[in-house]
Design an enzyme around this catalytic site. Structure first.
Site, PDB file in Angstrom:
ATOM      1  CG  HIS A   1      -4.405 -39.839 -47.028  1.00 55.30           C
ATOM      2  ND1 HIS A   1      -4.348 -38.490 -47.259  1.00 55.30           N
ATOM      3  CD2 HIS A   1      -4.687 -40.419 -48.223  1.00 55.30           C
ATOM      4  CE1 HIS A   1      -4.579 -38.256 -48.545  1.00 55.30           C
ATOM      5  NE2 HIS A   1      -4.783 -39.414 -49.151  1.00 55.30           N
TER       6      HIS A   1
ATOM      7  CG  ASP B   1      -8.774 -40.055 -42.397  1.00 54.23           C
ATOM      8  OD1 ASP B   1      -9.883 -40.058 -42.977  1.00 54.23           O
ATOM      9  OD2 ASP B   1      -7.692 -39.980 -43.000  1.00 54.23           O
TER      10      ASP B   1
ATOM     11  CD  GLN C   1      -9.881 -45.259 -48.608  1.00 51.64           C
ATOM     12  OE1 GLN C   1     -10.732 -46.036 -49.065  1.00 51.64           O
ATOM     13  NE2 GLN C   1      -9.232 -44.391 -49.367  1.00 51.64           N
TER      14      GLN C   1
ATOM     15  CE  LYS D   1     -10.606 -40.872 -50.281  1.00 51.36           C
ATOM     16  NZ  LYS D   1      -9.641 -41.158 -51.340  1.00 51.36           N
TER      17      LYS D   1
ATOM     18  CB  CYS E   1      -1.712 -39.547 -50.219  1.00 50.20           C
ATOM     19  SG  CYS E   1      -2.144 -38.746 -51.742  1.00 50.20           S
TER      20      CYS E   1
HETATM   21  C1  LIG Z   1      -7.529 -42.425 -45.391  1.00 52.74           C
HETATM   22  C2  LIG Z   1      -7.720 -41.165 -46.175  1.00 52.74           C
HETATM   23  N1  LIG Z   1      -7.788 -39.999 -45.535  1.00 52.74           N
HETATM   24  C3  LIG Z   1      -7.990 -38.846 -46.186  1.00 52.74           C
HETATM   25  C4  LIG Z   1      -8.117 -38.805 -47.554  1.00 52.74           C
HETATM   26  C5  LIG Z   1      -8.301 -37.477 -48.208  1.00 52.74           C
HETATM   27  O1  LIG Z   1      -9.500 -37.358 -48.884  1.00 52.74           O
HETATM   28  P1  LIG Z   1      -9.798 -35.992 -49.667  1.00 52.74           P
HETATM   29  O2  LIG Z   1      -8.668 -35.843 -50.642  1.00 52.74           O
HETATM   30  O3  LIG Z   1     -11.095 -36.190 -50.327  1.00 52.74           O
HETATM   31  O4  LIG Z   1      -9.790 -34.906 -48.664  1.00 52.74           O
HETATM   32  C6  LIG Z   1      -8.048 -40.003 -48.265  1.00 52.74           C
HETATM   33  C7  LIG Z   1      -8.182 -40.034 -49.730  1.00 52.74           C
HETATM   34  O5  LIG Z   1      -7.326 -39.843 -50.533  1.00 52.74           O
HETATM   35  C8  LIG Z   1      -7.831 -41.209 -47.561  1.00 52.74           C
HETATM   36  O6  LIG Z   1      -7.752 -42.375 -48.208  1.00 52.74           O
END
Ligand SMILES: Cc1ncc(COP(=O)(O)O)c(C=O)c1O
Lengths: 140, 411
Positions: B128, B205, B208, B231, B369
């Site tokens: 991401h 990370d 998910q 999430k 993203c």
């Molecule tokens: C794999 C992953 N990492 C990071 C994020 C970032 O999450 P947040 O926007 O809540 O910081 C997301 C969500 O969009 C994601 O799916």
């Protein structure tokens, strides 16, 4: 001289459709019709690309006398239909006229129920038109 | 933990989610965008409300009743989160705004203190933007070298491809535990072992992954593990950074302000120990309390039971969509979270998503993203349907029916 502007034609064409599903179908059909019209590959440059939209949209600008003319194209039908409505509605205006247009003028298309004007990129398109008009050199 | 005596009673779960009482364009909602953000159960909403109504005051600063109650609830939430991911201590849990801020914290604090110009950071093609951009910024400001490990079309990171990128210059590997586009679950334990063999630390990370499986940071031996509250059925505005105690202890503060200091004069300042060193200013304590309520809610249902339920829906959804002309499903890793991205030949993903929305079906369209991954897959975008604890078979059937109808309108 009594002829309706493209803007008013689009507003009233959408206004008579009272159901959002049908309004969406009509945008898609418009997008499909416009997609079969020519849009030179040379116009699909990065500089003409509008960022911040979920689909690619290219906006091209020309000045005819003191009037500003726009062409738009998107690879998504919905956005292409909206680009058609926006470019046709806001073409043929002077710089001052264009700069006076606001979100309220966009809202009169009543497409917000499909997604907000921001999500559909309509406001981004209007802002691009205004920026292009504001920064262009008047002819001669 | 493959089978659970009692399968999930999804009808009962659905009663816990007030959003299901809404109508969308005259229809009951079919919410298949949980991977973007999960809907909230009553238990979470009630915990937030309770915190504001009965125990609200600023944390760590007050001698009064309300401040004590809030501080206690906040620190209990920290402890609950530590237990949820099996951290050694609550001191290893730093609250942030979201996963993005947690990664930025590590890139800024660990990155600028422990890494030198020329040191290498390895990410994968499947990250991401939240796990790409902070490292690009560190590269541009600090001179680290970024290396990118490839993934195959199914979403699999082949460990030998990753190994080929590691050397004694590798200081950090930042990898997703589960792709937000392909659903692919990555072999984190193997990646950690490999990175540690090269003397590198690993940031995982888990944004998910943690939504769909039990996470044990000690078993993974992850050095940093980040996730985002919203999430995980919790509120917006709170994220979690787990960091091993010895690493956090050596890291300088990320931001400066109240809460994170011991002493301040105009000549010098001393900082608190972790985790408070990294929590400058009033933290999102009500949100942390809400997140802890979400974890209690999920634990009471059973993480394994939820995973079984979601897995069977993913199988059902995959079969139902594959059956539709022109639909191509992205990602077929053997271990796949219930995230189903797909394209339809000759149809733009945005058009499909807009038409699905008119049918009351909420999906996400676009690049998710993850622009580098999209480029790697050779596509401009995709539609993503994602499954959560409240998803039922009728939702999947509604999706498939709506996709079939959309195809007629759009082709
Ligand atoms: C794999 C992953 N990492 C990071 C994020 C970032 O999450 P947040 O926007 O809540 O910081 C997301 C969500 O969009 C994601 O799916």
């Amino acid at each position: 001289m009594g002829t309706r502007t493209a803007y008013e034609t689009h507003v009233s064409a959408l206004d008579v459709i009272d159901d959002d599903d049908a309004r969406l179908r009509s945008i898609i059909e418009l997008g499909r019709r416009r997609q079969s019209e020519p849009f030179p590959a040379a116009w699909k440059t990065d500089a003409n690309l509008l960022h911040g939209c979920m689909a690619k949209v290219w906006i091209v600008h020309a000045v005819e006398g003191d009037r500003h003319v726009f062409h738009g194209r998107s690879d998504a039908l919905v956005v292409n239909g909206i680009a058609a409505i926006m470019t046709e509605s806001f073409s043929g205006l002077t710089r001052a006229e264009l700069l006076s247009r606001t979100l309220d003028d966009v809202r009169r298309f009543r497409l917000g129920a499909l997604a907000t004007e921001r999500q559909l990129g309509m406001m981004a398109m209007l802002k691009r038109f205004q920026k292009l008009a504001a920064t262009s050199q008047p002819e001669n | 933990m493959a089978s659970h005596a009692e399968p999930l009673d999804v009808a009962r779960v659905r009663d816990d989610f007030p959003f299901l009482d809404e109508m969308v364009h005259g229809r009951p909602p079919v919410y298949l965008d949980t991977a973007a953000s999960a809907q909230k159960p009553r238990a979470v909403i009630a915990a937030i409300r309770d915190a504001y109504e009965h125990g609200y005051g600023n944390v760590h600063r007050a001698v009064h009743h309300f401040g004590h109650r809030a501080t206690e609830a906040y620190e209990t939430a920290r402890n609950d989160i530590a237990l949820f991911i099996n951290a050694q201590s609550a001191d290893e849990i730093v609250f942030t705004r979201n996963a993005t801020e947690a990664i930025n914290l590590v890139a800024a604090s660990y990155g600028r203190s422990a890494l030198r110009a020329g040191d290498e950071v390895v990410v994968t093609e499947m990250e991401h933007h939240a796990n790409i951009v902070p490292w690009l910024m560190l590269r541009d400001r600090h001179g680290i070298v970024l290396r990118v490990a490839p993934v195959d079309d199914r979403g699999i990171i082949h460990i030998e491809n990753l190994a080929a990128l590691l050397s004694d210059r590798t200081r950090l590997v930042a990898v997703t535990h589960c792709s937000n586009v392909l659903g692919a679950v990555t072999p984190v334990r193997d990646i950690v072992r490999l990175a540690h063999d090269h003397g590198a630390v690993v940031l995982v990370d888990g944004s998910q992954a943690i939504v769909h499986q039990a996470v044990d940071v000690r078993d993974l031996d992850a050095d940093f593990y980040v996730f985002t509250g919203h999430k995980l059925y919790g509120p917006t505005g709170v994220g979690v950074l787990f960091g091993k105690g010895n690493l956090l202890a050596a890291m300088p503060p990320y931001q400066g302000g109240g809460e994170m200091i011991e002493r301040v004069s105009f000549d010098m300042v001393t900082f608190k120990d972790p985790p408070h060193r990294f929590e400058a200013g009033t933290p999102p304590f009500v949100q942390a309390i809400g997140l802890a309520a979400a974890l209690r809610y999920l634990t009471a249902i059973g993480i394994g039971r939820i995973a079984d339920h979601e897995r069977s829906l993913l199988t059902h959804a995959t079969a139902a969509l594959e059956d539709i002309d022109g639909v191509r499903i992205l990602g077929s890793a053997p271990e796949k979270a219930p995230i189903l991205s797909f394209t339809m030949d000759g149809v733009h993903p945005l058009d499909l998503a807009v038409v699905l929305d008119r049918a009351g079906v909420a999906v996400r369209a676009g690049q998710h993203c993850a622009e580098p991954l999209m480029r790697r897959l050779g596509i401009d975008g995709a539609v993503r349907a994602s499954i959560g604890v409240y998803t039922n078979r009728a939702d999947i059937d509604a999706l498939a029916a709506a996709v079939r109808r959309a195809r007629k309108v759009l082709i």
